[in-house]
Scaffold this motif. Sequence first.
Motif, PDB file in Angstrom:
ATOM      1  N   LYS A 144       1.877 -17.685  -7.085  1.00 53.44           N
ATOM      2  CA  LYS A 144       2.864 -17.414  -8.135  1.00 53.44           C
ATOM      3  C   LYS A 144       4.143 -16.796  -7.622  1.00 53.44           C
ATOM      4  CE  LYS A 144      -0.838 -16.678 -11.499  1.00 53.44           C
ATOM      5  NZ  LYS A 144      -1.490 -15.693 -12.421  1.00 53.44           N
ATOM      6  N   ARG A 145       4.137 -16.332  -6.386  1.00 53.41           N
ATOM      7  CA  ARG A 145       5.312 -15.637  -5.869  1.00 53.41           C
ATOM      8  C   ARG A 145       5.374 -15.727  -4.350  1.00 53.41           C
ATOM      9  NH1 ARG A 145       4.088 -10.738  -3.742  1.00 53.41           N
ATOM     10  NH2 ARG A 145       6.147  -9.913  -4.157  1.00 53.41           N
ATOM     11  N   GLY A 146       6.547 -15.375  -3.820  1.00 52.84           N
ATOM     12  CA  GLY A 146       6.721 -15.301  -2.380  1.00 52.84           C
ATOM     13  C   GLY A 146       6.702 -13.846  -1.935  1.00 52.84           C
ATOM     14  N   LEU A 147       7.476 -13.537  -0.903  1.00 52.04           N
ATOM     15  CA  LEU A 147       7.513 -12.178  -0.374  1.00 52.04           C
ATOM     16  C   LEU A 147       8.716 -11.412  -0.915  1.00 52.04           C
ATOM     17  CD1 LEU A 147       6.632 -12.701   3.411  1.00 52.04           C
ATOM     18  CD2 LEU A 147       5.101 -12.215   1.512  1.00 52.04           C
ATOM     19  N   ASP A 148       8.528 -10.123  -1.210  1.00 52.53           N
ATOM     20  CA  ASP A 148       9.629  -9.242  -1.579  1.00 52.53           C
ATOM     21  C   ASP A 148      10.361  -8.782  -0.319  1.00 52.53           C
ATOM     22  OD1 ASP A 148       8.941  -9.415  -4.256  1.00 52.53           O
ATOM     23  OD2 ASP A 148       7.637  -7.642  -4.183  1.00 52.53           O
ATOM     24  N   GLN A 149      11.458  -8.058  -0.520  1.00 49.10           N
ATOM     25  CA  GLN A 149      12.242  -7.596   0.625  1.00 49.10           C
ATOM     26  C   GLN A 149      11.434  -6.665   1.532  1.00 49.10           C
ATOM     27  OE1 GLN A 149      15.562  -8.898   0.949  1.00 49.10           O
ATOM     28  NE2 GLN A 149      14.582 -10.137  -0.630  1.00 49.10           N
ATOM     29  N   VAL A 150      10.676  -5.735   0.961  1.00 46.43           N
ATOM     30  CA  VAL A 150       9.887  -4.836   1.799  1.00 46.43           C
ATOM     31  C   VAL A 150       8.782  -5.599   2.522  1.00 46.43           C
ATOM     32  CG1 VAL A 150       8.242  -4.150  -0.005  1.00 46.43           C
ATOM     33  CG2 VAL A 150       8.751  -2.572   1.865  1.00 46.43           C
ATOM     34  N   ASP A 151       8.302  -6.675   1.904  1.00 50.65           N
ATOM     35  CA  ASP A 151       7.291  -7.502   2.558  1.00 50.65           C
ATOM     36  C   ASP A 151       7.841  -8.151   3.824  1.00 50.65           C
ATOM     37  OD1 ASP A 151       5.518  -7.006   0.437  1.00 50.65           O
ATOM     38  OD2 ASP A 151       6.247  -8.738  -0.685  1.00 50.65           O
ATOM     39  N   MET A 152       9.147  -8.407   3.838  1.00 53.06           N
ATOM     40  CA  MET A 152       9.769  -9.031   5.013  1.00 53.06           C
ATOM     41  C   MET A 152       9.702  -8.081   6.216  1.00 53.06           C
ATOM     42  SD  MET A 152      10.964 -12.050   3.964  1.00 53.06           S
ATOM     43  CE  MET A 152      12.533 -12.599   4.580  1.00 53.06           C
ATOM     44  N   PHE A 153       9.915  -6.794   5.950  1.00 55.15           N
ATOM     45  CA  PHE A 153       9.751  -5.802   7.018  1.00 55.15           C
ATOM     46  C   PHE A 153       8.310  -5.830   7.526  1.00 55.15           C
ATOM     47  CE2 PHE A 153      13.558  -3.805   5.143  1.00 55.15           C
ATOM     48  CZ  PHE A 153      14.266  -3.484   6.298  1.00 55.15           C
ATOM     49  N   LEU A 154       7.372  -5.859   6.595  1.00 59.89           N
ATOM     50  CA  LEU A 154       5.956  -5.861   6.958  1.00 59.89           C
ATOM     51  C   LEU A 154       5.586  -7.119   7.745  1.00 59.89           C
ATOM     52  CD1 LEU A 154       3.078  -4.738   6.823  1.00 59.89           C
ATOM     53  CD2 LEU A 154       2.872  -5.775   4.537  1.00 59.89           C
ATOM     54  N   LEU A 155       6.098  -8.261   7.337  1.00 63.55           N
ATOM     55  CA  LEU A 155       5.815  -9.500   8.049  1.00 63.55           C
ATOM     56  C   LEU A 155       6.315  -9.441   9.481  1.00 63.55           C
ATOM     57  CD1 LEU A 155       4.876 -12.479   8.076  1.00 63.55           C
ATOM     58  CD2 LEU A 155       7.139 -13.094   7.185  1.00 63.55           C
ATOM     59  N   GLY A 156       7.561  -9.006   9.664  1.00 59.69           N
ATOM     60  CA  GLY A 156       8.103  -8.893  11.019  1.00 59.69           C
ATOM     61  C   GLY A 156       7.337  -7.886  11.852  1.00 59.69           C
ATOM     62  N   TYR A 157       6.976  -6.761  11.240  1.00 58.73           N
ATOM     63  CA  TYR A 157       6.218  -5.723  11.941  1.00 58.73           C
ATOM     64  C   TYR A 157       4.845  -6.242  12.367  1.00 58.73           C
ATOM     65  CZ  TYR A 157       3.718  -1.283  12.615  1.00 58.73           C
ATOM     66  OH  TYR A 157       2.955  -0.255  13.133  1.00 58.73           O
ATOM     67  N   THR A 158       4.208  -7.022  11.516  1.00 53.06           N
ATOM     68  CA  THR A 158       2.875  -7.557  11.809  1.00 53.06           C
ATOM     69  C   THR A 158       2.911  -8.555  12.952  1.00 53.06           C
ATOM     70  OG1 THR A 158       2.168  -7.252   9.510  1.00 53.06           O
ATOM     71  CG2 THR A 158       0.928  -8.839  10.833  1.00 53.06           C
ATOM     72  N   LEU A 159       3.907  -9.447  12.935  1.00 48.80           N
ATOM     73  CA  LEU A 159       3.993 -10.509  13.932  1.00 48.80           C
ATOM     74  C   LEU A 159       4.838 -10.106  15.138  1.00 48.80           C
ATOM     75  CD1 LEU A 159       4.437 -13.572  11.550  1.00 48.80           C
ATOM     76  CD2 LEU A 159       2.325 -12.597  12.471  1.00 48.80           C
ATOM     77  N   LYS A 160       5.416  -8.907  15.091  1.00 49.49           N
ATOM     78  CA  LYS A 160       6.249  -8.358  16.153  1.00 49.49           C
ATOM     79  C   LYS A 160       7.451  -9.252  16.451  1.00 49.49           C
ATOM     80  CE  LYS A 160       3.807  -4.665  16.698  1.00 49.49           C
ATOM     81  NZ  LYS A 160       3.156  -4.708  15.382  1.00 49.49           N
ATOM     82  N   VAL A 161       8.180  -9.608  15.386  1.00 50.36           N
ATOM     83  CA  VAL A 161       9.435 -10.351  15.523  1.00 50.36           C
ATOM     84  C   VAL A 161      10.483  -9.710  14.617  1.00 50.36           C
ATOM     85  CG1 VAL A 161       8.402 -12.564  16.165  1.00 50.36           C
ATOM     86  CG2 VAL A 161       8.755 -12.024  13.737  1.00 50.36           C
ATOM     87  N   LYS A 162      11.736  -9.847  15.008  1.00 51.75           N
ATOM     88  CA  LYS A 162      12.849  -9.425  14.160  1.00 51.75           C
ATOM     89  C   LYS A 162      13.207 -10.591  13.253  1.00 51.75           C
ATOM     90  CE  LYS A 162      15.390  -8.444  17.743  1.00 51.75           C
ATOM     91  NZ  LYS A 162      16.529  -8.029  18.596  1.00 51.75           N
ATOM     92  N   ILE A 163      13.234 -10.362  11.964  1.00 46.76           N
ATOM     93  CA  ILE A 163      13.596 -11.396  11.006  1.00 46.76           C
ATOM     94  C   ILE A 163      15.036 -11.151  10.561  1.00 46.76           C
ATOM     95  CG2 ILE A 163      13.075 -12.447   8.778  1.00 46.76           C
ATOM     96  CD1 ILE A 163      10.187 -11.563   9.115  1.00 46.76           C
ATOM     97  N   ILE A 164      15.899 -12.097  10.869  1.00 46.20           N
ATOM     98  CA  ILE A 164      17.318 -12.002  10.535  1.00 46.20           C
ATOM     99  C   ILE A 164      17.630 -13.063   9.486  1.00 46.20           C
ATOM    100  CG2 ILE A 164      19.672 -12.157  11.428  1.00 46.20           C
ATOM    101  CD1 ILE A 164      18.506 -11.272  14.160  1.00 46.20           C
TER     102      ILE A 164
END
Length: 315
Positions: free
Chosen positions: A251-271
């Motif tokens: 029903k939904r995608g990722l929120d802005q704070v989720d983007m930080f969490l995703l990058g932190y989990t996969l160890k990449v900078k998301i720009i």
Amino acid sequence: MKKSFCQSCSPTGQMFASCCPLADFSFCLVFRWSRYLKIKFTKNDSIQAEVDLLGYCAKEWKEETEQARQMREAYEELFWKHHVKYIRQVREDNYCVLRAVLFQIFSQGIPLPPWMKAIDVLKLPEKLLYSQGCNWIQQYSFGPEQYTSSNTLGKLRKCIDMLKNQWVEISSIKDPYERGNLCSALFGDESTEHQMYEAVKFIMLYQVIEAYECLANKEHIPSFFHLLFTRDTSLDPLSYMMNHLNSVGDKRGLDQVDMFLLGYTLKVKIIVYRPFKFNSADFQVNYMEAYQRDWHEVFLLTEDDQHYHIPVTQI
């Protein structure tokens, strides 16, 4: 005579420490190519081929409205100042961020994060359930799939195993052209795709649980976790899973704070480039913290903060 397989050609996904000296190299090449063709001709175009950025813009924003003029200016800025020459359109579903980020990780050959090598990620479901008392993870939901079986842990292990095997295999391919072809084929298999995205979601949940325990013990955690835990809908890992992660992909995608969490989990900078925020400080958003500057970079482009595509500087 029974065939031996090299590291990247095992039909079962079994990874070996090195190529078997008995492996028939020609057979391995044929096997890999046949697998690529099999997936390629059943692909669902979840990630399209590169197209010229300004050509895409001219087609999508050809009206003479104020919004369209601003978008054309934004795309020209990306082309000339940020050196973005092409765009890969990503299927606009609720997995699009996970799809765009993971595709770039694989196509760049970025290796598995060190923390995922240091622990047995396949045992994370059992670890959380039995060692850390998180029996509520059995309520985990697999995106758009209406999964009602009691074997949630087994399905989670299968998803994590798929993600890890594909990641290790593709990152071991040194030829970028061959790696790109296999990535395009892999991301045309919807079943495999969804398993990998669900694995990423669950590993994100694991990071939230770890951070929550650190917070309870008054240990340092990245600042974005404080924002996550102050929301009424994610005061703890259970509420985060039930109110956020369970519906991602459905029903939904990722929120802005989720983007930080995703990058932190996969160890990449998301720009992320946001053309609709042109001429503002939010035109480019970097989802990382200061100490993470040495991480690999992945880039996204969005026109509405809901659907994301992949900007490309060169082919």
